[in-house]
Design an enzyme around this catalytic site. Structure first.
Site, PDB file in Angstrom:
ATOM      1  N   LYS A   1       4.040   5.330  12.556  1.00  0.00           N
ATOM      2  CA  LYS A   1       2.805   5.618  11.828  1.00  0.00           C
ATOM      3  C   LYS A   1       2.647   7.138  11.642  1.00  0.00           C
ATOM      4  CE  LYS A   1      -1.232   4.318  10.089  1.00  0.00           C
ATOM      5  NZ  LYS A   1      -2.212   3.639  10.954  1.00  0.00           N
TER       6      LYS A   1
ATOM      7  N   LYS B   1      -9.681 -14.846  -2.024  1.00  0.00           N
ATOM      8  CA  LYS B   1      -9.462 -13.841  -3.078  1.00  0.00           C
ATOM      9  C   LYS B   1     -10.228 -14.210  -4.348  1.00  0.00           C
ATOM     10  CE  LYS B   1      -4.926 -12.242  -1.475  1.00  0.00           C
ATOM     11  NZ  LYS B   1      -3.507 -12.020  -1.819  1.00  0.00           N
TER      12      LYS B   1
ATOM     13  N   GLY C   1       0.806  -1.226   0.000  1.00  0.00           N
ATOM     14  CA  GLY C   1       0.000   0.000   0.000  1.00  0.00           C
ATOM     15  C   GLY C   1       0.831   1.264   0.000  1.00  0.00           C
TER      16      GLY C   1
END
Length: 310
Positions: free
Chosen positions: A63, A151, A35
């Site tokens: 983060k 998936k 990501g």
């Protein structure tokens, strides 16, 4: 000391009221392994980019630094949660492209994204979290087979709901396998000094692609009509090599010969049974990749897929 990110909010007006050259991109799971690269590629290629996050001021310094880096690069942060339907719909209404990069534990929860996309009614392309081998073509064992089934089932949900999509089959992350020269028993340990373990006979062809390239290819095709409702395969011929070929290249560069230890399939299966997460998933995927050649043992059907570099 560190500061909370300065939030750059997207306008919450639907996209059709905006005059934008590039499609707006919403990344769900932007803090994950792939990501982060997708967010960077989206911003680099000029897409107005937002990342769905649970909180603007997390306690984790890593983060916070990541959120600040996104904001400093021009991306926006949208507060929302996969399990908060209202916030998810609100965020998706702002986007043309929705990219999911959630981890394996949240793959099944992507049905929530489908429901939000259906309600928003404005998304022109959805990219679900796959980023690996083509799940409809893998021949492996649990636990990877269960993950791949999730998936594959999600593909059927997307298709049944008529959601415009692109599935990304990038095959193997080069960063995972190449530092150990394909030795899955030594991932994270660097190149072998004298001995290397080979799954099967070592002749099956695997495909290795770096994460930055995966992200760039993904972002280059989100507006490409040729990839709509198809599988995007990242399978450039020069990136398709067997384990034996990888070892040979390394031996030539290193100037030394490695002792080869071959593991037959029955030993691999026993090893998988005894391993714990996440090693058991990695090993069961490696069985498919290195012993059975599932990434390269088929021709790409132009009716359902396209090769990225073409």
């Amino acid at each position: 000391m560190w500061s909370s990110p300065q939030i750059q909010s997207w306008s919450m007006e639907p996209k059709e009221d905006m005059d934008m050259e590039k499609s707006r991109v919403l990344v769900i799971g932007g803090a994950g392994d792939i990501g982060k690269h997708i967010v960077a590629a989206s911003v680099h290629l000029g897409h107005p980019t937002a990342i769905l996050i649970k909180e603007f001021a997390p306690s984790d310094i890593i983060k916070v630094q990541l959120l600040n880096s996104w904001v400093n690069s021009g991306a926006s942060l949208l507060k929302g949660d996969l399990f908060d339907h209202e916030s998810l719909v609100k965020a998706i209404k702002c986007a043309d492209i929705v990219i999911s990069a959630v981890g394996p534990h949240q793959v099944a929860e992507q049905t929530r994204i489908v429901a939000a996309i259906k309600e928003a009614g404005s998304v022109k392309r959805s990219v679900p979290s796959e980023f690996g081998s083509d799940v409809d073509r893998l021949h492996t064992v649990d636990p990877a087979v269960s993950l791949c089934a999730l998936k594959a089932n999600f593909r059927r949900v997307i298709e049944a709901e008529g959601i415009p999509h692109t599935y990304v089959s990038c095959n193997s992350f080069a960063e995972t396998y190449l530092p150990s020269i394909g030795d899955v028993t030594a991932i994270g340990a660097g190149p072998p000094a004298s001995k290397i373990t080979i799954l099967g006979d070592g002749d099956a062809k695997a495909v290795f692609v770096f994460k930055d390239d995966i992200a760039t290819y993904t972002m280059r095709v989100v507006d490409d009509a040729r990839t709509l409702n198809k599988i995007l395969y990242m399978r450039r011929p020069t990136n398709v090599v067997s384990h034996n070929e990888l070892i040979s290249m390394w031996e030539k560069k290193a100037g030394r010969t490695l002792q080869k230890v071959h593991l037959p399939e029955e030993e691999i299966l026993k090893w998988i049974e005894e391993a714990v997460f996440p090693l058991n998933i990695l090993l069961s995927l490696a069985l498919s990749i290195f012993a059975r050649g599932d990434q390269s043992n088929f021709d790409i059907d132009p009716a359902v897929g396209v090769e990225a570099t073409s």
